[in-house]
Design a protein around this motif. Structure first.
Motif, mmCIF file in Angstrom:
data_model
loop_
_atom_site.group_PDB
_atom_site.id
_atom_site.type_symbol
_atom_site.label_atom_id
_atom_site.label_comp_id
_atom_site.label_asym_id
_atom_site.label_seq_id
_atom_site.Cartn_x
_atom_site.Cartn_y
_atom_site.Cartn_z
ATOM 1 N N GLY A 156 -31.699 -29.623 -1.969
ATOM 2 C CA GLY A 156 -32.202 -30.084 -3.256
ATOM 3 C C GLY A 156 -33.111 -31.288 -3.150
ATOM 4 N N HIS A 157 -34.029 -31.391 -4.094
ATOM 5 C CA HIS A 157 -34.959 -32.525 -4.267
ATOM 6 C C HIS A 157 -35.178 -33.333 -2.976
ATOM 7 C CE1 HIS A 157 -31.116 -34.622 -4.855
ATOM 8 N NE2 HIS A 157 -31.006 -34.238 -6.111
ATOM 9 N N LEU A 158 -35.890 -32.721 -2.049
ATOM 10 C CA LEU A 158 -36.034 -33.278 -0.700
ATOM 11 C C LEU A 158 -36.583 -34.705 -0.669
ATOM 12 C CD1 LEU A 158 -37.364 -30.272 1.421
ATOM 13 C CD2 LEU A 158 -35.249 -31.532 1.806
ATOM 14 N N ASP A 159 -37.425 -35.053 -1.632
ATOM 15 C CA ASP A 159 -37.943 -36.431 -1.643
ATOM 16 C C ASP A 159 -37.392 -37.230 -2.829
ATOM 17 O OD1 ASP A 159 -39.418 -35.131 -3.586
ATOM 18 O OD2 ASP A 159 -41.363 -35.420 -2.600
ATOM 19 N N TYR A 160 -36.108 -37.045 -3.080
ATOM 20 C CA TYR A 160 -35.359 -37.771 -4.113
ATOM 21 C C TYR A 160 -35.633 -39.269 -4.077
ATOM 22 C CZ TYR A 160 -30.904 -39.943 -5.766
ATOM 23 O OH TYR A 160 -29.938 -40.732 -6.349
ATOM 24 N N VAL A 161 -35.759 -39.830 -2.889
ATOM 25 C CA VAL A 161 -35.937 -41.267 -2.720
ATOM 26 C C VAL A 161 -37.169 -41.781 -3.467
ATOM 27 C CG1 VAL A 161 -37.270 -41.018 -0.579
ATOM 28 C CG2 VAL A 161 -35.988 -43.125 -0.992
ATOM 29 N N VAL A 162 -38.168 -40.940 -3.616
ATOM 30 C CA VAL A 162 -39.433 -41.357 -4.226
ATOM 31 C C VAL A 162 -39.264 -41.655 -5.721
ATOM 32 C CG1 VAL A 162 -41.819 -40.639 -4.682
ATOM 33 C CG2 VAL A 162 -40.729 -40.080 -2.500
ATOM 34 N N LEU A 197 -37.358 -26.374 -5.927
ATOM 35 C CA LEU A 197 -38.413 -27.050 -6.677
ATOM 36 C C LEU A 197 -37.746 -27.630 -7.916
ATOM 37 C CD1 LEU A 197 -41.417 -27.740 -7.048
ATOM 38 C CD2 LEU A 197 -41.634 -25.636 -8.365
ATOM 39 N N ASN A 198 -37.588 -28.938 -7.923
ATOM 40 C CA ASN A 198 -36.856 -29.655 -8.964
ATOM 41 C C ASN A 198 -37.867 -30.292 -9.907
ATOM 42 O OD1 ASN A 198 -35.512 -32.011 -10.222
ATOM 43 N ND2 ASN A 198 -33.773 -31.444 -8.941
ATOM 44 N N THR A 199 -37.802 -29.922 -11.195
ATOM 45 C CA THR A 199 -38.826 -30.372 -12.147
ATOM 46 C C THR A 199 -38.499 -31.693 -12.829
ATOM 47 O OG1 THR A 199 -37.880 -29.090 -13.999
ATOM 48 C CG2 THR A 199 -39.507 -27.982 -12.594
ATOM 49 N N ASN A 200 -37.461 -32.371 -12.384
ATOM 50 C CA ASN A 200 -37.086 -33.646 -12.992
ATOM 51 C C ASN A 200 -38.244 -34.639 -13.006
ATOM 52 O OD1 ASN A 200 -36.152 -36.622 -12.336
ATOM 53 N ND2 ASN A 200 -34.489 -35.733 -13.523
ATOM 54 N N GLY A 207 -44.859 -37.520 -12.354
ATOM 55 C CA GLY A 207 -46.142 -36.838 -12.163
ATOM 56 C C GLY A 207 -46.124 -35.772 -11.102
ATOM 57 N N GLN A 208 -44.979 -35.505 -10.525
ATOM 58 C CA GLN A 208 -44.823 -34.479 -9.505
ATOM 59 C C GLN A 208 -43.389 -33.983 -9.531
ATOM 60 O OE1 GLN A 208 -45.479 -36.817 -5.852
ATOM 61 N NE2 GLN A 208 -43.287 -36.723 -5.463
ATOM 62 N N PRO A 209 -43.159 -32.770 -9.052
ATOM 63 C CA PRO A 209 -41.776 -32.321 -8.888
ATOM 64 C C PRO A 209 -41.206 -32.941 -7.616
ATOM 65 C CG PRO A 209 -43.254 -30.638 -8.089
ATOM 66 C CD PRO A 209 -44.128 -31.754 -8.622
ATOM 67 N N ASN A 210 -39.942 -32.644 -7.362
ATOM 68 C CA ASN A 210 -39.324 -33.008 -6.087
ATOM 69 C C ASN A 210 -38.894 -31.719 -5.385
ATOM 70 O OD1 ASN A 210 -38.035 -35.387 -8.144
ATOM 71 N ND2 ASN A 210 -39.131 -36.075 -6.323
ATOM 72 N N PRO A 211 -39.406 -31.421 -4.190
ATOM 73 C CA PRO A 211 -40.381 -32.245 -3.483
ATOM 74 C C PRO A 211 -41.783 -32.052 -4.048
ATOM 75 C CG PRO A 211 -39.956 -30.276 -2.212
ATOM 76 C CD PRO A 211 -39.031 -30.222 -3.405
ATOM 77 N N CYS A 212 -42.704 -32.872 -3.549
ATOM 78 C CA CYS A 212 -44.083 -32.822 -4.016
ATOM 79 C C CYS A 212 -44.753 -31.519 -3.582
ATOM 80 C CB CYS A 212 -44.863 -34.022 -3.509
ATOM 81 S SG CYS A 212 -45.078 -34.075 -1.710
ATOM 82 N N ALA A 213 -45.887 -31.225 -4.197
ATOM 83 C CA ALA A 213 -46.572 -29.950 -3.961
ATOM 84 C C ALA A 213 -46.942 -29.749 -2.501
ATOM 85 C CB ALA A 213 -47.819 -29.873 -4.834
ATOM 86 N N ASP A 214 -47.313 -30.809 -1.807
ATOM 87 C CA ASP A 214 -47.716 -30.655 -0.405
ATOM 88 C C ASP A 214 -46.560 -30.182 0.470
ATOM 89 O OD1 ASP A 214 -50.329 -31.321 -0.886
ATOM 90 O OD2 ASP A 214 -50.137 -33.414 -0.231
#
Length: 271
Positions: A156-162, A197-200, A207-214
């Motif tokens: 889940g939400h791989l870049d939660y830290v951001v 793909l977490n839309t939080n 301005g981005q989902p988690n994780p980001c589009a890249d």
């Protein structure tokens, strides 16, 4: 709305939500969803701030009892999955293995809320060091968890830290941490695991989902196919939030299908 399944939802059985489960299901039906999965928090050995003890414990039997009643009641309107968001920490290997097998879950999200016993939700995680340093420590923790704790279906939400850094995602890019992310994504793919793909972030102004589009795009480039979409809703109003944007993003990254899970097995639905 092309996406008809929300696979990351919390109700009042999670300590950080007051949402009655029946109201959550009714909202999903009203939105025209065909599938949802309730994924209550279970984060054993969480390090609590004062006054928050027990917030991420879960009475799984009580939760399941309520879910089964409502699943039967609404069976002709929507499919309700039995899931959990499992907090991953490497020292809990045996405990997490036992828990994952303790019930017949439909779906398990593996999440890293703690990084070396600290939660990036709190500002103290970032104090006295650069955001890039804190991000890298967090992503390294995910790599360690992914390699040693296979008790989940998607991470889940791989870049939660951001979400919680002083400048959010202003200075954050996949490219800065591509070496670690590629190891994470490759390991997940090789071991039959997916990502979420977490839309939080879209809902809360990141301005981005988690994780980001890249990262989503890179996962697909490396051969990844298993991806679920979750709102991370803690209230009925947020169910399926920004799913149209999520659909467009997935298509732009090369996906033509997304996943739901039943009995821990992925099924593919067309975008």
């Amino acid at each position: 709305m092309a996406i008809k399944a929300d696979y990351h939802i919390h109700t009042s059985f999670s300590g950080d939500s007051d949402a009655p489960m029946e109201e959550v299901i009714q909202k999903a039906v009203a939105l025209g969803l065909t599938h949802i999965c309730i994924t209550e928090h279970y984060d054993p050995d969480y390090v609590y701030a004062p006054g928050e003890e027990g917030l991420f414990e879960l009475n799984t039997d009580s939760y399941l009892y309520e879910l089964l009643k409502l699943r039967e009641k609404y069976k002709d309107q929507i499919t309700v999955g039995f899931g959990v968001e499992l907090g991953l920490q490497t020292h809990l290997k045996r405990a997490l293995a036992v828990y994952a097998k303790s019930h017949d879950f439909d779906f398990i999200i593996g999440s890293s809320h703690l990084c070396n016993r600290r939660d990036p939700y709190y500002p103290s995680f970032f104090e006295g060091r650069s955001e890039e340093e804190t991000h890298r420590e967090y992503f390294q923790t995910i790599l360690e968890c992914a390699k040693s704790l296979p008790y989940f279906d998607v991470y889940g939400h791989l870049d939660y830290v951001v979400r919680y850094g002083p400048t959010k995602n202003e200075k954050y890019t996949y490219a800065k941490h591509a070496d670690i992310f590629d190891q994470i994504l490759t390991h997940l793919i090789e071991n039959g695991k997916g990502i979420e793909l977490n839309t939080n972030g879209l809902r809360t102004g990141l301005g981005q989902p988690n994780p980001c589009a890249d990262i989503v795009r890179r996962y697909r480039e490396l051969g990844g196919e298993i991806i679920t979409i979750g709102s991370d809703a803690h209230a009925p109003v947020d169910i399926a939030s920004h799913f149209d944007e999520a659909c467009d993003l997935l298509k732009s990254c090369g996906f033509r299908y997304y996943c739901i899970f039943q009995s821990r097995m992925p099924e593919y639905l067309k975008l």
